[in-house]
Design an enzyme around this catalytic site. Structure first.
Site, PDB file in Angstrom:
ATOM      1  CG  ASP A 169      -0.226  -0.021   2.550  1.00 15.69           C
ATOM      2  OD1 ASP A 169       0.944  -0.471   2.607  1.00 15.69           O
ATOM      3  OD2 ASP A 169      -0.816   0.411   3.556  1.00 15.69           O
ATOM      4  CG  ASP A 195       7.009   1.777   5.344  1.00 14.78           C
ATOM      5  OD1 ASP A 195       6.058   2.454   4.915  1.00 14.78           O
ATOM      6  OD2 ASP A 195       6.886   0.973   6.284  1.00 14.78           O
ATOM      7  CG  ASP A 196       4.026   0.117   1.568  1.00 13.02           C
ATOM      8  OD1 ASP A 196       3.536  -1.025   1.656  1.00 13.02           O
ATOM      9  OD2 ASP A 196       3.792   1.021   2.383  1.00 13.02           O
ATOM     10  CG  ASN A 228       0.730   3.158   4.485  1.00 13.25           C
ATOM     11  OD1 ASN A 228       0.576   3.005   5.694  1.00 13.25           O
ATOM     12  ND2 ASN A 228       1.678   2.535   3.812  1.00 13.25           N
ATOM     13  CB  THR A 232       4.530  -4.225   2.949  1.00 14.27           C
ATOM     14  OG1 THR A 232       4.137  -3.734   1.661  1.00 14.27           O
ATOM     15  CG2 THR A 232       5.704  -5.182   2.802  1.00 14.27           C
ATOM     16  CG  PHE A 288      -1.932   1.540   9.913  1.00 13.56           C
ATOM     17  CD1 PHE A 288      -3.053   2.314  10.179  1.00 13.56           C
ATOM     18  CD2 PHE A 288      -1.700   1.150   8.598  1.00 13.56           C
ATOM     19  CE1 PHE A 288      -3.919   2.708   9.164  1.00 13.56           C
ATOM     20  CE2 PHE A 288      -2.551   1.545   7.570  1.00 13.56           C
ATOM     21  CZ  PHE A 288      -3.664   2.320   7.860  1.00 13.56           C
ATOM     22  CG  ASN A 289       0.301  -2.727   7.595  1.00 20.11           C
ATOM     23  OD1 ASN A 289      -0.188  -1.721   7.103  1.00 20.11           O
ATOM     24  ND2 ASN A 289       1.554  -3.092   7.369  1.00 20.11           N
ATOM     25  CG  HIS A 335       7.761   0.277   9.845  1.00 18.38           C
ATOM     26  ND1 HIS A 335       8.009   0.006  11.173  1.00 18.38           N
ATOM     27  CD2 HIS A 335       7.452   1.604   9.780  1.00 18.38           C
ATOM     28  CE1 HIS A 335       7.850   1.111  11.879  1.00 18.38           C
ATOM     29  NE2 HIS A 335       7.519   2.093  11.061  1.00 18.38           N
ATOM     30  CG  ASP A 336       6.065  -1.640   4.574  1.00 20.13           C
ATOM     31  OD1 ASP A 336       5.715  -2.198   5.631  1.00 20.13           O
ATOM     32  OD2 ASP A 336       5.373  -0.775   4.007  1.00 20.13           O
TER      33      ASP A 336
END
Length: 310
Positions: A10, A14-15, A39, A124, A165-166, A237-238
């Site tokens: 998404d 970071d994606d 996101n 992710t 969040f995810n 993160h991703d």
């Protein structure tokens, strides 16, 4: 042989950086990208994926749009972190090529079925597409080579004190995913917050030239947490989820039972992690080789930067 990765994402700051890693690592064959609302809305996550595909030069990789809302809940986003567009202040050339006419769920099912035992599925964003794919064809859980997510935690949240969040964005989908007949590698906040793009990392990125100045650094530095007095830099993160597939040696992990809370007044979206369960359903990385991780990421990004015309 490069490992085949299907990335459900998404984009997202970071994606986008995770897409860059998946594209740039010669040990990865990025076979498809699917998008989900998370996101930011599905229109922007898909737009960002399409623009990144052409900007970075992986035009032959299909990009398919998927679920724009959670299974049963109202839409939540993280635009306060990622910006209204999803990629902060970065402005990319408008994509010329269209998204695949197929729905992301069909692409996930068809790709995994076509290459049984060969596809490393990485998610992710919220897990809505993955849950829908499992509902359409439950056997994909037994056909993947591996399944890695960025999501959850065992000590903290970021959407709420309890929930990452995810998972919080679609806990019903996450529950379906963790209950399926596969082993989930859960790259949670406890791990990813070790991957902060601190000043030393950014200084090294600056040496990579125009791609770093126009894309990598703006993506890696857009968010600053105003409530964290010990802020050292934005966590990527991703990127950790993609890195795990080809560099699991950078992660120290433990088996665990992960259950998703869907009803708690204060714990909705929480991942309840039991490291002592006799029936684990997940592998949970807990410690990152930070220096090794950044050396790997920098090497891949440098490879892309050296061959990229901005």
């Amino acid at each position: 042989m490069p490992v085949k990765i299907l990335l459900d994402c998404d984009p997202g700051l970071d994606d986008a950086l995770a897409l860059l890693l998946a594209h740039g690592d010669p040990n990865i064959d990025l076979v498809a990208v699917t998008t989900v609302g998370g996101n930011v809305g599905i229109e922007n996550t898909t737009k960002n994926a399409l623009e990144l595909r052409e900007y970075l030069g992986f035009e032959k990789v299909p990009v398919a749009a998927g679920a724009g809302r959670p299974l049963v809940r109202s839409i939540k986003d993280a635009s306060q972190v990622h910006g209204e567009s999803g990629i902060g202040t970065v402005v990319l050339p408008e994509a010329v090529l269209a998204a695949s006419p197929d729905h992301a769920v069909d692409v996930i099912v068809d790709t995994i079925t076509a290459f049984p035992g060969a596809i490393h599925l990485v998610a992710t964003g919220p897990l809505t597409n993955i849950a829908l794919a499992l509902e359409k064809k439950p056997s994909i859980a037994r056909l993947v080579a591996s399944f890695t997510i960025m999501g959850g935690s065992f000590t903290r949240g970021n959407a709420t004190p309890a929930a990452e969040f995810n998972i919080y964005a679609d806990p019903e989908a996450a529950k379906i995913v963790f209950d399926a007949d596969w082993q989930v590698v859960m790259i949670g906040l406890d791990l990813t917050l070790q991957a902060e793009a601190h000043e030393g990392v950014i200084a090294r990125f600056r040496k990579l030239g125009a791609l770093a100045e126009k894309l990598i650094i703006p993506l890696a530095t857009h968010w600053v947490n105003p409530n964290d007095d010990d802020w050292n830099g934005q966590a990527v993160h991703d990127v950790c989820a993609v890195a795990y597939v080809t560099r699991p040696d950078l992660f120290a992990s433990r088996p665990a039972r992960v259950e998703v809370e869907t009803r708690g007044e204060f714990t909705e979206g929480m991942t309840v992690v039991d490291f002592n369960s006799p029936t684990p359903n997940a592998i949970v990385p807990i410690t990152l080789d930070v220096n090794g991780f950044w050396a790997y990421v920098e090497t891949v990004y440098a490879r892309v930067a050296a061959n990229h015309t901005v």
